[in-house]
Motif scaffolding. Structure first.
Motif, PDB file in Angstrom:
ATOM      1  N   GLY A   1       0.834  -1.194   0.000  1.00 50.13           N
ATOM      2  CA  GLY A   1       0.000   0.000   0.000  1.00 50.13           C
ATOM      3  C   GLY A   1       0.872   1.249   0.000  1.00 50.13           C
ATOM      4  N   LEU A   2       0.483   2.234  -0.809  1.00 51.85           N
ATOM      5  CA  LEU A   2       1.287   3.448  -0.910  1.00 51.85           C
ATOM      6  C   LEU A   2       0.452   4.648  -1.313  1.00 51.85           C
ATOM      7  N   ASP A   3       1.017   5.820  -1.068  1.00 55.28           N
ATOM      8  CA  ASP A   3       0.481   7.086  -1.569  1.00 55.28           C
ATOM      9  C   ASP A   3       1.216   7.361  -2.870  1.00 55.28           C
ATOM     10  N   ASP A   4       0.517   7.366  -3.998  1.00 57.51           N
ATOM     11  CA  ASP A   4       1.197   7.525  -5.287  1.00 57.51           C
ATOM     12  C   ASP A   4       1.417   8.987  -5.666  1.00 57.51           C
ATOM     13  N   HIS A   5       1.366   9.880  -4.664  1.00 58.77           N
ATOM     14  CA  HIS A   5       1.711  11.294  -4.863  1.00 58.77           C
ATOM     15  C   HIS A   5       2.824  11.689  -3.896  1.00 58.77           C
ATOM     16  N   PHE A   6       3.810  10.803  -3.719  1.00 59.06           N
ATOM     17  CA  PHE A   6       4.820  11.012  -2.692  1.00 59.06           C
ATOM     18  C   PHE A   6       6.230  10.839  -3.256  1.00 59.06           C
ATOM     19  N   PRO A   7       6.583  11.654  -4.276  1.00 58.62           N
ATOM     20  CA  PRO A   7       7.932  11.550  -4.827  1.00 58.62           C
ATOM     21  C   PRO A   7       8.959  12.061  -3.818  1.00 58.62           C
ATOM     22  N   PRO A   8      10.148  11.516  -3.810  1.00 60.68           N
ATOM     23  CA  PRO A   8      10.636  10.468  -4.720  1.00 60.68           C
ATOM     24  C   PRO A   8      10.447   9.058  -4.169  1.00 60.68           C
ATOM     25  N   MET A   9       9.582   8.900  -3.157  1.00 58.02           N
ATOM     26  CA  MET A   9       9.402   7.585  -2.543  1.00 58.02           C
ATOM     27  C   MET A   9       8.505   6.681  -3.391  1.00 58.02           C
ATOM     28  N   GLY A  10       7.370   7.226  -3.833  1.00 57.06           N
ATOM     29  CA  GLY A  10       6.455   6.481  -4.686  1.00 57.06           C
ATOM     30  C   GLY A  10       5.531   7.449  -5.392  1.00 57.06           C
ATOM     31  N   PHE A  11       5.538   7.455  -6.714  1.00 63.04           N
ATOM     32  CA  PHE A  11       4.716   8.405  -7.479  1.00 63.04           C
ATOM     33  C   PHE A  11       4.596   7.924  -8.916  1.00 63.04           C
ATOM     34  N   ARG A  12       3.827   8.644  -9.706  1.00 65.80           N
ATOM     35  CA  ARG A  12       3.631   8.277 -11.108  1.00 65.80           C
ATOM     36  C   ARG A  12       4.456   9.197 -12.008  1.00 65.80           C
ATOM     37  N   ASP A  13       5.136   8.584 -12.965  1.00 70.47           N
ATOM     38  CA  ASP A  13       5.947   9.376 -13.889  1.00 70.47           C
ATOM     39  C   ASP A  13       5.097   9.892 -15.041  1.00 70.47           C
ATOM     40  N   GLU A  14       5.757  10.460 -16.036  1.00 66.08           N
ATOM     41  CA  GLU A  14       5.034  11.051 -17.174  1.00 66.08           C
ATOM     42  C   GLU A  14       4.211  10.016 -17.944  1.00 66.08           C
ATOM     43  N   SER A  15       4.598   8.756 -17.828  1.00 72.45           N
ATOM     44  CA  SER A  15       3.857   7.677 -18.502  1.00 72.45           C
ATOM     45  C   SER A  15       2.834   7.023 -17.584  1.00 72.45           C
ATOM     46  N   ASN A  16       2.602   7.632 -16.419  1.00 72.31           N
ATOM     47  CA  ASN A  16       1.649   7.138 -15.422  1.00 72.31           C
ATOM     48  C   ASN A  16       2.091   5.815 -14.794  1.00 72.31           C
ATOM     49  N   GLN A  17       3.380   5.510 -14.861  1.00 78.50           N
ATOM     50  CA  GLN A  17       3.922   4.312 -14.235  1.00 78.50           C
ATOM     51  C   GLN A  17       4.374   4.629 -12.812  1.00 78.50           C
ATOM     52  N   LEU A  18       4.153   3.696 -11.892  1.00 78.99           N
ATOM     53  CA  LEU A  18       4.600   3.886 -10.512  1.00 78.99           C
ATOM     54  C   LEU A  18       6.111   3.718 -10.431  1.00 78.99           C
TER      55      LEU A  18
END
Length: 265
Positions: A44-61
């Motif tokens: 489980g993660l917050d996908d708005h938490f760079p640079p720990m876990g987030f989505r890049d320009e291609s929407n990849q985690l």
């Protein structure tokens, strides 16, 4: 033996023989089969938490913790699935068994230890204060009467509330993610934000000249991987994998890719 005794004894003996022949030995109780080992770990993660876990320009985690979890799962011989969750409900998601671990810059606190188990710390972090570059604010004391933003459910909330400076704020405004809080800071709707150092410095570096990080902070903390308190076997496996990753340099390599240095604890 006289004839009468023989007549009485014969049926009794026959009955005993029939009883012995008819008795079946009880089948041994089969041992309970061990539960099969899990073949997948749901993170489980917050996908708005760079640079720990987030989505890049291609929407990849992507992210530091994403790479760390993938490497650990590979060593454990299991598949890893990443599941974005409402970070403010992270403990409910974990204990409700909708995910197996929390691995996304999760701060170890005594309060959280009452509800979830933690691995050994793997990163040290600070709760930093970010202001606009043209802001007159230079110290925590100067946040008095100001509006400060934090991410809802993050350790920044507790850090500010526990600090004497937090009692002097005009408002502690909570946001769903740090990106929105930074946008409000840039727009002048906030006077400052308090955020995890790894996140804050990542964003500040992306917009050089726009933000300033104060020298003072709201405390030091450690990151760990969170598991259910009764899931001691998984906890031990992750701890062992992480220790091996530190020992053979794999964790350092991942850290250098994301931070430019080995900051793994």
């Amino acid at each position: 033996m006289n004839k009468l005794s023989a007549l009485i004894a014969a049926p009794l003996l026959a009955g005993l023989l029939l009883s012995a022949c008819g008795k079946k030995e009880e089948a041994p109780v089969a041992a309970e089969a061990p539960a099969p080992a899990a073949s997948k770990i749901v993170v489980g993660l917050d996908d708005h938490f760079p640079p720990m876990g987030f989505r890049d320009e291609s929407n990849q985690l992507v992210g530091f913790d994403i790479d760390m979890a993938r490497e650990a799962a590979k060593r454990l011989g299991v598949e890893v699935e990443f599941k974005p969750i409402d970070w403010s409900a992270k403990e409910a998601e974990l204990n409700g068994k909708r995910i197996d671990v929390l691995w996304n810059g999760l701060t170890i606190t005594e309060e959280r230890k009452q509800n979830i188990g933690f691995t050994a710390p793997y990163l040290e972090n600070h709760q930093i204060v970010i202001v606009a570059t043209n802001s007159p604010i230079k110290t925590k004391a100067e946040l008095a009467g100001k509006i400060v933003g934090v991410q809802e459910g993050s350790s920044a909330v507790d850090a500010v509330k526990k600090d004497p400076a937090g009692n002097t704020l005009k408002e502690l405004k909570q946001f769903g993610d740090n990106v929105t809080a930074l946008m409000d800071l840039s727009a002048g709707r906030l006077d400052a934000i308090v955020v995890d150092e790894v996140v804050g410095r990542y964003y500040a570096a992306k917009k050089p000249g726009e933000y300033t990080v104060l020298e003072e902070n709201f405390g030091t903390e450690e990151y760990g991987v969170g598991v259910r308190r009764d899931d001691t076997e998984l906890l031990a496996k992750i701890d062992r994998a992480m220790a091996d990753m530190k020992a053979d340099g794999a964790a350092a390599k991942i850290s250098e890719q994301w931070f430019g240095a080995n900051i793994v604890k």
